[in-house]
Design an enzyme around this catalytic site. Sequence first.
Site, short mmCIF file in Angstrom:
data_model
loop_
_atom_site.label_atom_id
_atom_site.label_comp_id
_atom_site.label_asym_id
_atom_site.label_seq_id
_atom_site.Cartn_x
_atom_site.Cartn_y
_atom_site.Cartn_z
N HIS A 96 0.86 -1.19 0.00
CA HIS A 96 0.00 0.00 0.00
C HIS A 96 0.89 1.23 0.00
O HIS A 96 1.28 1.74 1.05
CB HIS A 96 -0.91 -0.03 1.23
CG HIS A 96 -1.95 1.05 1.26
ND1 HIS A 96 -3.13 0.94 1.95
CD2 HIS A 96 -1.98 2.29 0.68
CE1 HIS A 96 -3.84 2.05 1.81
NE2 HIS A 96 -3.15 2.89 1.04
N HIS B 219 1.34 4.80 -2.46
CA HIS B 219 1.00 5.64 -3.62
C HIS B 219 2.29 6.30 -4.08
O HIS B 219 2.90 7.05 -3.29
CB HIS B 219 -0.02 6.70 -3.23
CG HIS B 219 -1.28 6.12 -2.66
ND1 HIS B 219 -2.42 5.94 -3.41
CD2 HIS B 219 -1.57 5.67 -1.41
CE1 HIS B 219 -3.36 5.40 -2.64
NE2 HIS B 219 -2.87 5.22 -1.42
N HIS C 133 -9.43 0.84 -1.53
CA HIS C 133 -9.43 1.49 -0.23
C HIS C 133 -10.85 1.41 0.33
O HIS C 133 -11.82 1.76 -0.37
CB HIS C 133 -9.07 2.98 -0.35
CG HIS C 133 -7.61 3.26 -0.56
ND1 HIS C 133 -6.88 2.69 -1.57
CD2 HIS C 133 -6.77 4.08 0.12
CE1 HIS C 133 -5.64 3.14 -1.50
NE2 HIS C 133 -5.53 3.98 -0.49
N GLU D 63 -11.29 3.33 5.73
CA GLU D 63 -10.26 4.23 6.27
C GLU D 63 -11.02 5.30 7.08
O GLU D 63 -10.90 5.35 8.30
CB GLU D 63 -9.46 4.87 5.12
CG GLU D 63 -8.39 5.85 5.57
CD GLU D 63 -7.68 6.55 4.38
OE1 GLU D 63 -8.21 6.51 3.25
OE2 GLU D 63 -6.60 7.15 4.61
N ASP E 111 1.79 4.00 2.80
CA ASP E 111 0.76 4.82 2.16
C ASP E 111 1.36 5.99 1.37
O ASP E 111 1.53 5.89 0.16
CB ASP E 111 -0.24 5.31 3.22
CG ASP E 111 -1.61 5.65 2.64
OD1 ASP E 111 -1.84 5.40 1.45
OD2 ASP E 111 -2.47 6.15 3.40
N ASP E 112 1.67 7.09 2.06
CA ASP E 112 2.24 8.29 1.42
C ASP E 112 3.39 8.79 2.29
O ASP E 112 3.27 9.80 2.99
CB ASP E 112 1.15 9.38 1.31
CG ASP E 112 -0.05 8.90 0.51
OD1 ASP E 112 0.06 8.83 -0.72
OD2 ASP E 112 -1.07 8.55 1.13
N1 ADE Z 1 -4.54 8.64 -2.07
C1 ADE Z 1 -3.33 8.71 -1.53
N2 ADE Z 1 -3.35 8.33 -0.25
C2 ADE Z 1 -4.63 8.00 0.03
C3 ADE Z 1 -5.30 7.51 1.17
N3 ADE Z 1 -4.68 7.29 2.33
N4 ADE Z 1 -6.63 7.30 1.09
C4 ADE Z 1 -7.27 7.53 -0.05
N5 ADE Z 1 -6.69 7.97 -1.15
C5 ADE Z 1 -5.38 8.20 -1.13
ZN ZN Z 2 -3.72 4.73 0.36
#
Ligand code: ADE
Ligand code: ZN
Length: 334
Positions: free
Chosen positions: A16, A18, A196, A199, A277-278
């Site tokens: 996971h 991006h 997703h 969340e 994630d990011d």
């Molecule tokens: N795009 C990038 N990170 C995300 C996240 N945590 N949830 C939904 N979309 C995303």
């Molecule tokens: Zn994500």
Amino acid sequence: MNTLELIKKLPKAELHLHIEGSFEPELMFEIAKRNSVEIPYKSVEEIKKAYNFHNLQSFLDIYYAGASVLLYEQDFYDLTYAYLKKCHEDRVVHTEIFFDPQTHTDRGVDFEVVINGIKKALADGEKEFGITSHIIMCFLRHLSEEEAFKTLEESLPFKDDIIGVGLDSSEVGHPPSKFKKVFEKAKEYGYQAVAHAGEEGPPEYIWEALNLLAVKRIDHGVRSLEDDKLMDLIIKERIPLTVCPLSNLKLCVVKDLKDHNLLEMLHQGVCVTINSDDPAYFGGYMNQNFIETAEALSMSLEDIKKVAMNSFEASFLKDELKDKWIKECQEILS
Ligand code: ADE
Ligand code: ZN
């Protein structure tokens, strides 16, 4: 062996991530400059100061703005290669990265520019670091299903480079059911599916992702614990959750990492994984997520090892490679 030594030593798969979320401020500045694109920040420090989020949307607004400096194949190459160097440092031996085609094609950057840059970096990452990878393209759920169909068709010349489709962006108000038809079509084309769900959105969205989109994994899924029947199903079927603890903390899904339900779900028998994630926005890559979560939840060495083994079980790797990595994890504490 202590916790830190174990985390560093374990091979791990990231499921996971991006790629646009691995865009570090330093690289953003460099690419903005060489592409002569204006960004509303004067320094790297100023960018970092803007990374104060109170929910998913407040992050997404900044994340899409950051991605707007990416124009050329070389930009996507540099972005992806920088992430792979972090993987190498953290002993991430396999990664399944998300990209958001519409974030780029809607600005006039061709699909092929994006995918070719990513692909070339992944090929070099495998040559130089031995890291294997898959690419998953995500549909932006705040856009229409019709637009997702357009992206699906655009992806077809690159079908062999893309293992599956995902669903990301603003969750609440955009349930998986909105994308039922496009996921059906994607499956006809041979794509795997993930989404997703849970969340910020309710457990019903997780049910929809499973029942209507037939996904193999749930990205996040931290709200599964609110629904006993759902928990029974994901435990029985070993449906993986790709959990992102530092993301959950930074987007205020949890108030404190100590409140995170990851360990409770692991102990109930869920196939939980840890992911970043990011990472450029949320304060850490794979090992940082492991380290902070292990400390906050007092995870045992066996818990940590189990999460690493889950990452291979939950991956789209061939069984032979899954078994090889799981065996390597198993041997580490025995
Ligand atoms: N795009 C990038 N990170 C995300 C996240 N945590 N949830 C939904 N979309 C995303
Ligand atoms: Zn994500």
